[in-house]
Write a protein that holds these residues in place. Sequence first.
Motif, mmCIF file in Angstrom:
data_model
loop_
_atom_site.group_PDB
_atom_site.id
_atom_site.type_symbol
_atom_site.label_atom_id
_atom_site.label_comp_id
_atom_site.label_asym_id
_atom_site.label_seq_id
_atom_site.Cartn_x
_atom_site.Cartn_y
_atom_site.Cartn_z
ATOM 1 N N UNK A 139 0.846 -1.208 0.000
ATOM 2 C CA UNK A 139 0.000 0.000 0.000
ATOM 3 C C UNK A 139 0.871 1.243 0.000
ATOM 4 N N UNK A 140 1.875 1.255 0.885
ATOM 5 C CA UNK A 140 2.746 2.429 1.009
ATOM 6 C C UNK A 140 3.565 2.678 -0.253
ATOM 7 N N UNK A 141 3.894 1.622 -0.971
ATOM 8 C CA UNK A 141 4.670 1.742 -2.213
ATOM 9 C C UNK A 141 3.800 2.090 -3.411
ATOM 10 N N UNK A 142 2.486 2.087 -3.215
ATOM 11 C CA UNK A 142 1.577 2.375 -4.314
ATOM 12 C C UNK A 142 1.340 1.193 -5.237
ATOM 13 N N UNK A 143 1.720 0.005 -4.802
ATOM 14 C CA UNK A 143 1.518 -1.185 -5.643
ATOM 15 C C UNK A 143 0.079 -1.695 -5.582
#
Length: 129
Positions: free
Chosen positions: A72-76
Motif C-alpha cells: 500500500x505504502x509503495x503504491x503497488x
Amino acid sequence: MTHPHFSAATSPLRSLEAMFRADIAYLADHPNIPRMLLGALGRTSSSALRVMIEAVIQRYERHLSSIIEEARQCGEIRTTIEKRTAARLFIAAVQHLVFRALIAGNLDSIRKATLDAFESYHACMEANP
C-alpha cells in the motif's frame, strides 16, 4: 519487513506472489499435510493440533498484513485495501486451491492454477484498475 527468503530489492507485491507460489508448491509436494489438517479441523473437540493450526494461521496473517501494508505504502495496491482482509483472502485463495485439488484427487493440479489465482487476487487490489 519482507520475508527473509526474499530480497529487500523485491517489491512487496512480488514478495506476496513468491510466497503464494511457494505455499502452493510446498502443499503440492507434501499432500499429506492438507489431509492431516482437514482431519484435525474436522474433529469437534479442541485439540493441541487445532490450537497450533490456529496460531500458525494467525501469525501468517500478521506477516502477510505487514507485507500488504508495504505494498500500500509503495503504491503497488490501492490504499483503501484493508490489509487484514487482504491477508485473509490470500490465505483463503490458497485454501480454496488445495480444497479443490483434494476434491479432484490430484493435489499436484494446484500448480497449474497458481498463476491465475494470484493474478485474480492481485487484480482485486490493483492501485490503478
